[in-house]
Design an enzyme around this catalytic site. Structure first.
Site, short mmCIF file in Angstrom:
data_model
loop_
_atom_site.label_atom_id
_atom_site.label_comp_id
_atom_site.label_asym_id
_atom_site.label_seq_id
_atom_site.Cartn_x
_atom_site.Cartn_y
_atom_site.Cartn_z
N HIS A 46 66.47 -40.49 2.45
CA HIS A 46 67.28 -40.30 1.48
C HIS A 46 66.91 -38.40 1.17
CE1 HIS A 46 62.81 -39.93 1.48
NE2 HIS A 46 63.01 -38.72 1.33
C1 T46 Z 1 59.77 -36.82 2.79
C2 T46 Z 1 59.56 -37.09 3.23
C3 T46 Z 1 59.52 -35.53 4.34
C4 T46 Z 1 53.62 -40.15 -3.14
O1 T46 Z 1 53.30 -41.05 -4.55
N1 T46 Z 1 53.29 -39.41 -3.88
C5 T46 Z 1 54.02 -38.40 -2.96
O2 T46 Z 1 53.82 -36.76 -3.08
C6 T46 Z 1 54.69 -39.01 -1.97
C7 T46 Z 1 55.56 -38.07 -0.43
C8 T46 Z 1 55.48 -40.43 -1.89
N2 T46 Z 1 54.46 -41.31 -2.93
C9 T46 Z 1 54.66 -42.35 -2.51
C10 T46 Z 1 56.35 -43.04 -3.11
C11 T46 Z 1 56.04 -44.45 -2.34
O3 T46 Z 1 55.45 -45.83 -2.79
O4 T46 Z 1 54.31 -43.46 -1.08
C12 T46 Z 1 55.04 -44.40 -0.89
C13 T46 Z 1 55.44 -43.87 0.30
O5 T46 Z 1 56.61 -43.13 0.22
P1 T46 Z 1 58.16 -42.72 1.21
O6 T46 Z 1 58.60 -43.60 0.98
O7 T46 Z 1 59.15 -42.20 0.05
O8 T46 Z 1 58.12 -41.72 1.93
P2 T46 Z 1 58.87 -41.32 3.47
O9 T46 Z 1 57.92 -41.39 4.79
O10 T46 Z 1 59.79 -42.28 3.60
O11 T46 Z 1 59.15 -39.52 2.98
C14 T46 Z 1 58.65 -38.95 2.43
C15 T46 Z 1 58.71 -38.77 1.48
O12 T46 Z 1 59.02 -39.85 0.24
C16 T46 Z 1 59.91 -37.26 1.42
O13 T46 Z 1 60.14 -37.30 -0.19
O14 T46 Z 1 60.97 -35.82 2.22
O15 T46 Z 1 58.15 -38.21 3.41
#
Ligand code: T46
Length: 130
Positions: A46
Site C-alpha cells: 500500500h
Molecule cells: C505501513 C507499514 C510499514 C491498526 O489498527 N492500527 C495501526 O496503527 C496499524 C498500523 C494497523 N492497524 C490494523 C489494521 C489491520 O487490521 O492492524 C492490522 C494490520 O495492518 P496492516 O495490514 O496495514 O499492516 P502492514 O504491516 O501491512 O502495514 C503497516 C502499516 O499499516 C502501514 O501504515 O506503512 O506497516
C-alpha cells in the site's frame, strides 16, 4: 531516505534517543511495531495519501521495497541505528524478516484506514495526477 541516528555509547553499551521534530522531521502521533512474522511473509502492499513514517529495525533485519510510481528501490534495515523515512505516495512492501525482527514505526498521524491506497493501479493513477 535512509539516515543514521547518533549512538550515545559508553562502556556499558549503546543508547539512541529520538526526539520529535529534531531527529525526525514530524511530530510523532503514533508508534507501532511489527514482530513475530512467519517465514517468507510479505507485508505492506500500500501507499499513504498523507502519512509520513520512520521505520527502524530495532532488532534483527528486514528489507523494504519502495516504489514512487516511477522507480523502485530496495532498502535493507539491519541495525537499530538506521532509520528509513517514507513520505506519502510511496508504495511499500516489507519482506525477508529475520525471526528476531522487531520493526518499530514512528508515524506522523493517528491510524486512519481512509489514508491507505491499497490498489496498485489506483496508486499509479494518483501519482500521475500529482
Ligand atoms: C505501513 C507499514 C510499514 C491498526 O489498527 N492500527 C495501526 O496503527 C496499524 C498500523 C494497523 N492497524 C490494523 C489494521 C489491520 O487490521 O492492524 C492490522 C494490520 O495492518 P496492516 O495490514 O496495514 O499492516 P502492514 O504491516 O501491512 O502495514 C503497516 C502499516 O499499516 C502501514 O501504515 O506503512 O506497516
Amino acid at each position: 531516505m535512509l539516515n543514521d541516528f547518533n549512538i550515545i555509547g559508553d562502556h556499558r553499551g549503546s543508547l539512541i534517543s529520538i526526539e520529535s521534530k529534531i531527529d525526525i522531521p514530524f511530530e510523532i502521533k503514533r508508534i507501532y511495531y511489527i514482530f513475530g512474522n512467519k517465514n517468507n511473509v510479505r507485508r505492506g502492499f500500500h501507499a499513504h495519501k498523507n502519512l509520513q513514517q520512520v521505520l527502524i529495525a530495532v532488532s534483527g533485519s528486514c528489507k523494504i521495497l519502495l516504489d514512487n510510481g516511477q522507480s523502485k528501490e530496495e532498502i535493507l534495515l539491519d541495525s537499530p541505528q538506521k532509520s528509513l523515512l517514507i513520505q506519502n505516495f510511496v508504495w511499500r512492501e516489507m519482506f525477508d524478516f529475520s525471526a528476531n525482527c522487531v520493526l518499530l514505526v514512528l508515524a506522523s498521524e493517528h491510524y486512519d484506514e481512509k489514508d491507505y491506497i491499497r490498489d496498485y493501479n489506483q496508486f499509479l493513477d494518483l501519482c500521475k495526477q500529482k
